[in-house]
Design a protein around this motif. Structure first.
Motif, PDB file in Angstrom:
ATOM      1  N   ARG A  22       0.844  -1.187   0.000  1.00  0.00           N
ATOM      2  CA  ARG A  22       0.000   0.000   0.000  1.00  0.00           C
ATOM      3  C   ARG A  22       0.886   1.246   0.000  1.00  0.00           C
ATOM      4  O   ARG A  22       1.976   1.246   0.551  1.00  0.00           O
ATOM      5  N   PHE A  23       0.377   2.290  -0.631  1.00  0.00           N
ATOM      6  CA  PHE A  23       1.127   3.538  -0.752  1.00  0.00           C
ATOM      7  C   PHE A  23       0.856   4.430   0.453  1.00  0.00           C
ATOM      8  O   PHE A  23      -0.297   4.645   0.840  1.00  0.00           O
ATOM      9  N   VAL A  24       1.954   4.962   1.039  1.00  0.00           N
ATOM     10  CA  VAL A  24       1.838   5.871   2.169  1.00  0.00           C
ATOM     11  C   VAL A  24       2.459   7.198   1.755  1.00  0.00           C
ATOM     12  O   VAL A  24       3.641   7.265   1.427  1.00  0.00           O
ATOM     13  N   ALA A  25       1.652   8.259   1.756  1.00  0.00           N
ATOM     14  CA  ALA A  25       2.147   9.582   1.363  1.00  0.00           C
ATOM     15  C   ALA A  25       3.196  10.065   2.351  1.00  0.00           C
ATOM     16  O   ALA A  25       3.004   9.968   3.570  1.00  0.00           O
ATOM     17  N   PRO A  26       4.335  10.568   1.857  1.00  0.00           N
ATOM     18  CA  PRO A  26       5.386  11.029   2.762  1.00  0.00           C
ATOM     19  C   PRO A  26       4.977  12.298   3.503  1.00  0.00           C
ATOM     20  O   PRO A  26       4.188  13.096   3.001  1.00  0.00           O
ATOM     21  N   ILE A  30       9.092  16.100   6.603  1.00  0.00           N
ATOM     22  CA  ILE A  30      10.252  15.218   6.442  1.00  0.00           C
ATOM     23  C   ILE A  30      10.904  15.424   5.087  1.00  0.00           C
ATOM     24  O   ILE A  30      12.139  15.462   4.964  1.00  0.00           O
ATOM     25  N   LEU A  31      10.069  15.602   4.054  1.00  0.00           N
ATOM     26  CA  LEU A  31      10.606  15.871   2.726  1.00  0.00           C
ATOM     27  C   LEU A  31      11.417  17.155   2.702  1.00  0.00           C
ATOM     28  O   LEU A  31      12.496  17.227   2.102  1.00  0.00           O
ATOM     29  N   LYS A  37      18.820  19.135   3.784  1.00  0.00           N
ATOM     30  CA  LYS A  37      20.025  18.364   4.069  1.00  0.00           C
ATOM     31  C   LYS A  37      20.861  18.183   2.796  1.00  0.00           C
ATOM     32  O   LYS A  37      22.089  18.336   2.818  1.00  0.00           O
ATOM     33  N   LYS A  38      20.200  17.864   1.687  1.00  0.00           N
ATOM     34  CA  LYS A  38      20.908  17.697   0.424  1.00  0.00           C
ATOM     35  C   LYS A  38      21.515  19.026  -0.041  1.00  0.00           C
ATOM     36  O   LYS A  38      22.626  19.064  -0.567  1.00  0.00           O
TER      37      LYS A  38
END
Length: 236
Positions: A22-26, A30-31, A37-38
């Motif tokens: 099942r798909f869990v939206a992020p 956190i994104l 961070k990147k």
């Protein structure tokens, strides 16, 4: 997976069941943290690679162009001669001294005609001077060629006061003499130069060997520098 991998995970070989997937939206927060961070990691890498800010005491050097006494710049070359292997020959520029490198450039004029120029790097400054005196204003294959000294600029790593990571870098890594410097804006279009006056003035200056170290103490342009000699289009 079910059709080609026998219904098992290709990594752990656990039986694959579609009903358990099942798909869990992020989480947007956190994104955003991952993006920041990147971004920070990229900035750190750029600083290490020499993309950090230029120190204020060297910022004025970023726009400086420096005369290269062993570099000849020639324009209006005939197409038949516009090849590095030909220009190196003893019958042409090779007869004035040992050549380290030749770089030929091609551009299109407003009349859609090809125009050729070249940079010829000699081992000795005296050889470049002799070549300029002999070649400038002469006719080659029906075309009048113009020759003078070329210029270079300071390496971006040097401007940031960090070691250059390119062992074959052609830019400057030490301060040049003030009389050999001019700003990018002071370089005059090559077609507007008084070539006889320029080459006479340049040839009267003392010649510096290409491997002679330059003084660091007397090379930083002052706040009110003396007017530099007329310059020429070169490595901008």
């Amino acid at each position: 997976i079910n059709e080609k991998l026998n219904g098992k995970c290709p990594a752990c070989r656990t039986p694959y069941a579609e009903e358990s997937i099942r798909f869990v939206a992020p989480d947007p927060s956190i994104l955003q943290q991952q993006i920041e961070k990147k971004k920070k990691s990229k900035q750190d890498r750029e600083k290490k690679q020499g993309k950090s800010e230029i120190p204020s005491e060297r910022s004025q050097l970023a726009n400086v162009r420096v005369l290269q006494r062993n570099l000849l710049y020639v324009v209006n070359l005939p197409p038949s001669l516009a090849r590095d292997d030909i220009l190196k020959k003893k019958e042409l520029f090779g007869k004035y001294g040992r050549i380290l490198k030749v770089a030929v450039n091609k551009r299109t004029t407003p009349n859609n005609q090809p125009a050729y120029s070249a940079y010829v790097t000699y081992k000795r400054g005296q050889d470049a001077q002799d070549a300029i005196k002999s070649v400038n204003g002469n006719i080659m294959s029906g075309q009048i060629v113009r020759a003078t000294y070329g210029t270079t600029k300071y390496c971006a790593y040097f401007l940031r006061n960090i070691p250059c990571s390119n062992p074959s870098c052609l830019y400057l890594h030490e301060l040049a003499r003030p009389e050999d410097c001019c700003t990018k804006e002071e370089l005059i279009d090559i077609n507007r130069l008084d070539w006889g006056s320029l080459n006479s003035q340049m040839s009267s200056m003392p010649v510096i060997s290409s491997n002679q170290p330059l003084s660091r103490s007397a090379s930083v342009p002052s706040t009110q520098p003396s007017p530099p000699p007329p310059m020429y289009s070169a490595l901008i």
